[in-house]
Design an enzyme around this catalytic site. Structure first.
Site, PDB file in Angstrom:
ATOM      1  N   HIS A  32       0.934  -1.175   0.171  1.00 51.65           N
ATOM      2  CA  HIS A  32       0.028   0.034  -0.027  1.00 51.65           C
ATOM      3  C   HIS A  32       0.884   1.261  -0.236  1.00 51.65           C
ATOM      4  CE1 HIS A  32       0.691   0.550   4.224  1.00 51.65           C
ATOM      5  NE2 HIS A  32       0.234  -0.547   4.661  1.00 51.65           N
ATOM      6  N   HIS A  54       3.949   1.499   2.512  1.00 49.93           N
ATOM      7  CA  HIS A  54       5.132   0.894   2.104  1.00 49.93           C
ATOM      8  C   HIS A  54       5.747   1.454   0.956  1.00 49.93           C
ATOM      9  CE1 HIS A  54       2.254  -2.907   3.305  1.00 49.93           C
ATOM     10  NE2 HIS A  54       3.010  -2.666   4.051  1.00 49.93           N
ATOM     11  N   CYS A  88       2.663  -9.457  21.005  1.00 48.19           N
ATOM     12  CA  CYS A  88       1.758  -8.703  19.999  1.00 48.19           C
ATOM     13  C   CYS A  88       2.157  -9.349  18.833  1.00 48.19           C
ATOM     14  CB  CYS A  88       1.860  -7.302  20.053  1.00 48.19           C
ATOM     15  SG  CYS A  88       1.076  -6.472  18.461  1.00 48.19           S
ATOM     16  N   CYS A 110       3.307  -6.841  16.094  1.00 43.15           N
ATOM     17  CA  CYS A 110       4.483  -6.441  16.219  1.00 43.15           C
ATOM     18  C   CYS A 110       5.577  -7.492  16.182  1.00 43.15           C
ATOM     19  CB  CYS A 110       4.820  -5.787  17.425  1.00 43.15           C
ATOM     20  SG  CYS A 110       3.994  -4.090  17.845  1.00 43.15           S
ATOM     21  N   CYS A 133      -1.719  -3.336  22.504  1.00 42.03           N
ATOM     22  CA  CYS A 133      -0.350  -2.833  21.973  1.00 42.03           C
ATOM     23  C   CYS A 133      -0.677  -1.218  21.317  1.00 42.03           C
ATOM     24  CB  CYS A 133      -0.268  -3.755  20.816  1.00 42.03           C
ATOM     25  SG  CYS A 133       1.185  -2.961  19.783  1.00 42.03           S
ATOM     26  N   HIS A 182      -0.722  -1.328  17.264  1.00 40.36           N
ATOM     27  CA  HIS A 182      -1.463  -1.966  16.516  1.00 40.36           C
ATOM     28  C   HIS A 182      -3.045  -1.685  17.271  1.00 40.36           C
ATOM     29  CE1 HIS A 182       1.974  -3.876  14.975  1.00 40.36           C
ATOM     30  NE2 HIS A 182       1.125  -4.021  13.856  1.00 40.36           N
ATOM     31  N   LYS A 224      -4.034   5.524  10.487  1.00 43.80           N
ATOM     32  CA  LYS A 224      -2.902   5.042   9.861  1.00 43.80           C
ATOM     33  C   LYS A 224      -3.350   4.261   8.940  1.00 43.80           C
ATOM     34  CE  LYS A 224       1.295   2.789  10.829  1.00 43.80           C
ATOM     35  NZ  LYS A 224       1.603   1.236  10.877  1.00 43.80           N
ATOM     36  N   LYS A 250      -3.153  -2.578   7.267  1.00 47.93           N
ATOM     37  CA  LYS A 250      -3.775  -3.747   7.110  1.00 47.93           C
ATOM     38  C   LYS A 250      -5.185  -3.899   7.884  1.00 47.93           C
ATOM     39  CE  LYS A 250      -4.248  -8.456   6.397  1.00 47.93           C
ATOM     40  NZ  LYS A 250      -4.549  -9.067   5.266  1.00 47.93           N
TER      41      LYS A 250
HETATM   42  N1  MSP Z   1       8.762  -6.899   8.569  1.00 48.12           N
HETATM   43  C1  MSP Z   1       8.905  -5.801   9.264  1.00 48.12           C
HETATM   44  C2  MSP Z   1      10.205  -5.112   9.086  1.00 48.12           C
HETATM   45  C3  MSP Z   1      11.279  -5.941   9.147  1.00 48.12           C
HETATM   46  S1  MSP Z   1      12.980  -5.013   8.587  1.00 48.12           S
HETATM   47  C4  MSP Z   1      14.059  -6.075   9.179  1.00 48.12           C
HETATM   48  C5  MSP Z   1       7.896  -4.930   9.279  1.00 48.12           C
HETATM   49  N2  MSP Z   1       7.111  -5.069   7.892  1.00 48.12           N
HETATM   50  S2  MSP Z   1       5.798  -4.109   7.779  1.00 48.12           S
HETATM   51  O1  MSP Z   1       5.253  -4.508   6.347  1.00 48.12           O
HETATM   52  O2  MSP Z   1       5.002  -3.775   8.719  1.00 48.12           O
HETATM   53  O3  MSP Z   1       6.373  -2.705   6.983  1.00 48.12           O
HETATM   54  C6  MSP Z   1       6.606  -1.917   8.050  1.00 48.12           C
HETATM   55  C7  MSP Z   1       7.233  -0.647   7.320  1.00 48.12           C
HETATM   56  O4  MSP Z   1       6.272   0.066   6.170  1.00 48.12           O
HETATM   57  C8  MSP Z   1       7.400   0.853   8.214  1.00 48.12           C
HETATM   58  O5  MSP Z   1       8.337   0.949   8.857  1.00 48.12           O
HETATM   59  C9  MSP Z   1       7.282   1.879   7.050  1.00 48.12           C
HETATM   60  O6  MSP Z   1       8.677   1.929   6.714  1.00 48.12           O
HETATM   61  C10 MSP Z   1       6.191   1.285   6.168  1.00 48.12           C
HETATM   62  N3  MSP Z   1       4.796   1.595   6.517  1.00 48.12           N
HETATM   63  C11 MSP Z   1       3.899   0.816   6.547  1.00 48.12           C
HETATM   64  N4  MSP Z   1       2.491   1.756   6.884  1.00 48.12           N
HETATM   65  C12 MSP Z   1       3.240   2.942   6.904  1.00 48.12           C
HETATM   66  C13 MSP Z   1       2.363   4.073   6.735  1.00 48.12           C
HETATM   67  N5  MSP Z   1       0.964   4.288   7.189  1.00 48.12           N
HETATM   68  N6  MSP Z   1       3.235   5.343   6.618  1.00 48.12           N
HETATM   69  C14 MSP Z   1       4.385   5.143   6.410  1.00 48.12           C
HETATM   70  N7  MSP Z   1       5.168   4.012   6.481  1.00 48.12           N
HETATM   71  C15 MSP Z   1       4.680   2.972   6.648  1.00 48.12           C
HETATM   72  O7  MSP Z   1       7.616  -3.953  10.133  1.00 48.12           O
END
Ligand code: MSP
Length: 682
Positions: free
Chosen positions: A18, A21, A127, A130, A148, A151, A303, A306
């Site tokens: 999304h 990411h 959690c 996380c 948490c 989340h 935010k 998912k």
């Molecule tokens: N798998 C772990 C990261 C492991 S790194 C060794 C993880 N994955 S995640 O799919 O949840 O991705 C998190 C990352 O996606 C956040 O740290 C950020 O970089 C990005 N984002 C996810 N949602 C976001 C927003 N709503 N806004 C900005 N960045 C976002 O955590």
């Protein structure tokens, strides 16, 4: 020459990509492109995080094995980044043998050799979102549950489980020393301070293996009790940054490790700024150069994530919509999206994504400022010089006010934008670059090249052409990290195509000899109607958070833009009713506990709703075109509770859900999570 190694978090495959990411990935791409332009050895890594309880749970809930699931979802990330033109050098999956071998044979063994692993038992709050254990002081109490703070969901109690522990407590002081000696190792500063106070408050040893599920990298050390452990998913996942570089004595590792810049969202700060450096210290390996932390994007305060399907904007869909009116196609839409995300919010801050601010920036800064400058300059240039007469700077004319300020601004923008990009501040860099764009437009307005073209002062013609063309040439390089496609197009219009990569300019001077081509409009304007069309096309069905898209002053009462957008005229108002009439309707808050499609009825969903009555109701609702059943489970809805039951498609329906929209359902009437089921709506 220093090397630059930028990484994104590896994304969990419980979700598809999304815009949140995409933000991290686009920012990392911008930094990688910039460092390549400086001529530095540069490497850019992204990938997917595929082990752990969360992924196992999601796969099971979908009736798949974890590996079937990860093989389905991981390519969605790789394909999205390719479609968006991301310039990563490597995409790592934690299920690949190269990674699993490295973690088991190199990382785990090093921690063990350093005496930092021991067996003990653990119990505590976990959690799954996380993938982390928490103490009660790190959680929020809600009713009887602990929640948490990331989340906003209840955490699970993990009953006593045998586990390998990592001696994190031993690294309290070394971590504080590292942070103190390296002022930018965690950046921006507020996040650095947050980490310092977390470490100062005391670190407890960390459980780094689990025995209660199997989806992970097996721990290579034998447990004397014969239990099989899988590695804690964060130890596994963080090691991707190293495993992707291959053997520790290989060229890639030697060049890039130690120059790593980990770009992350603030949600995963602790794992990167506390656990990861501690693991590396224990493994006797160099630490990253910097952990650069950005904030969260939200849609109207929620935010993007998912757990809130309505907030999940598909970046590819958005880029396609932004490109729809242009002859240049998808890459131009990608550039527009990159510009908005990187310009709108200073990296580090939280941001609110709105279509109104997207359209406003696009129109003012891309279509007007940059698009106009490129278009009018390239139209004027052939009038000032011809194939035999090249632009040429004239020292005397360069001393005039307009000319001198343009050249001075050019030099300043080159230096300032470079400083900001080195500091991982793309928004500030773009501000500096746009000061040159605006100065260029002021120059055109002030010098009026069309009048110069009609005169017979050849020196002035060549000089004005030189300044116009140089401004565009310098800009075509400066915008390349953020707007790679636009940069390529501008460079080809000015210099022809020679396949050379962009370079960061060292001075306000043309990048190459000029060879002018006719431009085509770059960024067609987005009018308010188109803005709404984009919003409707891009927001997932059921999005509750549609932002106000037009200022009230822009909407004529008889010709509402909102009505046009919804492809309907506003339905005629029904005759007035009395308060007593209204009082007959019993509206109640309900929670959807189950939802399913109704066979052979495209528009209907069968919902099971809890109205706090001690029994559940079945309600058949005509909202299937706007929602998939999974989206509704857990949502609070407003129910007409005293409606006579009716049989719809053989199902007895006991009430009605309130929804908005005329020809098409656009959203549900909703209430905050704090309201209990059964509460009246008045
Ligand atoms: N798998 C772990 C990261 C492991 S790194 C060794 C993880 N994955 S995640 O799919 O949840 O991705 C998190 C990352 O996606 C956040 O740290 C950020 O970089 C990005 N984002 C996810 N949602 C976001 C927003 N709503 N806004 C900005 N960045 C976002 O955590």
């Amino acid at each position: 020459m220093p090397a630059y190694y930028v990484t994104t978090p590896i994304y969990y495959v419980n979700d598809v990509p999304h815009i949140g990411h995409a933000y991290t990935t686009l920012a990392a791409d911008t930094f990688a492109r910039f460092h390549r332009m400086l001529g530095e050895p540069t490497r850019f890594l992204t990938g997917t995080d595929e082990h752990g309880q969360k992924i196992e749970d999601v796969a099971t809930s979908l009736g798949r094995t974890p590996s079937e699931h990860t093989d389905l979802v991981a390519p969605r990330f790789a394909e999205t980044w390719t479609a968006l033109g991301i310039s990563h050098d490597d995409f790592i999956r934690t299920t690949e043998p190269r990674h699993k071998d490295f973690v088991a044979k190199e990382m785990w063994r090093r921690l063990e050799a350093n005496g930092d692993l021991y067996l003990a038992a653990y119990e505590g709050w976990y959690c799954v979102g996380c993938e982390a254990f928490y103490t009660e002081s790190q959680l929020e109490k809600q009713g009887n549950d602990w929640h948490c703070t990331t989340h906003r969901k209840a955490v699970q109690w993990v009953a006593k489980e045998r586990s390998w522990f990592f001696r994190l407590s031993k690294y309290e002081q070394p971590l504080l020393d590292w942070i103190e000696k390296n002022p930018t190792c965690i950046w921006p500063e507020n996040y650095r301070n947050e980490v310092v106070s977390f470490v100062r408050s005391g670190l407890r040893d960390l459980s780094v293996s689990r025995t209660s599920f199997g989806w992970g990298i097996p721990v290579p050390t034998q447990d004397p009790e014969g239990l099989k452990h899988v590695m804690y998913v964060w130890l596994d996942a963080l090691t991707n940054y190293l495993s992707a570089l291959g053997p520790l004595d290989g060229e890639l590792s030697k060049t890039f490790w130690g120059n790593a810049v980990h770009l992350i969202g603030k949600d995963i700060l602790r794992f990167h700024a506390v656990y990861w450096p501690a693991f590396l210290m224990a493994a006797k390996l160099p630490l990253p150069r910097s952990i650069v932390v950005h904030g969260w994007w939200a849609i109207s305060g929620a935010k993007i994530s998912k757990s809130l399907p309505a907030t999940r904007i598909d970046p590819l869909r958005l880029a396609e919509e932004l490109a729809a009116g242009s002859t240049h196609g998808l890459p131009l839409g990608v550039d527009a999206m990159r510009y908005y995300l990187l310009r709108e919010v200073p990296l580090g801050n939280d941001g609110d994504f709105t279509f109104a601010s997207l359209a406003a920036r696009y129109n003012a800064e891309l279509a007007n400022d940059l698009g106009n400058l490129a278009n009018r300059s390239l139209t004027l240039l052939p009038k000032l010089v011809g194939p035999d007469v090249q632009p040429a700077r004239d020292a005397a004319l360069a001393a005039r006010d307009f000319d001198a300020s343009l050249e001075a601004q050019g030099a300043a923008s080159i230096t300032e934008a470079k400083q900001w990009l080195l500091a991982h501040q793309p928004s500030r860099a773009l501000e500096a670059i746009w000061r040159l764009v605006r100065e260029g437009n002021r120059y055109v307005d002030g010098v009026q090249p069309w009048r110069v073209a009609k005169g017979d002062d050849e020196t002035e013609k060549r000089h004005v052409a030189y300044l116009l063309a140089t401004t565009l040439s310098v800009l075509s390089e400066l915008v390349a990290p953020v707007l790679p496609y636009t940069s390529g197009v501008m460079r080809s219009w000015l210099h022809g195509v020679d396949g050379s990569p962009p370079r960061w300019p060292s001075a306000f001077a043309p990048a190459r000899a000029f060879l002018f081509c006719a431009p085509s409009p770059l960024f067609p304007r987005i009018d308010p109607k188109r803005q709404i069309e984009i919003e409707l096309a891009v927001l997932p069905p059921g999005a509750v958070a549609v932002t106000p898209v037009v200022a009230p002053s822009q909407v004529a009462p008889s010709d509402s833009l909102a009505a046009q957008a919804h492809d309907a005229t506003i339905a005629e108002m029904k005759p007035a009713i009395t308060i007593d009439d209204f009082g007959k309707v019993d509206l109640r808050v309900g929670i959807v506990v189950a939802a399913a499609s109704v066979p052979k009825a495209k528009k209907l969903l069968q919902l099971t709703v809890d109205l706090g009555e001690g029994k559940l109701r079945t309600i058949v609702s005509g909202i299937a075109e706007a929602f998939v059943p999974e989206q509704l489970v857990g949502q609070r809805v407003v129910v007409v509770a005293n409606l006579q039951p009716a049989t719809i498609r053989g199902i007895s329906s006991e009430g009605m859900i309130l929804a908005a929209g005329d020809n098409r359902i656009l959203g549900l009437a909703s209430v905050p999570e704090s309201v209990a089921p059964g509460a009246s709506v008045r």
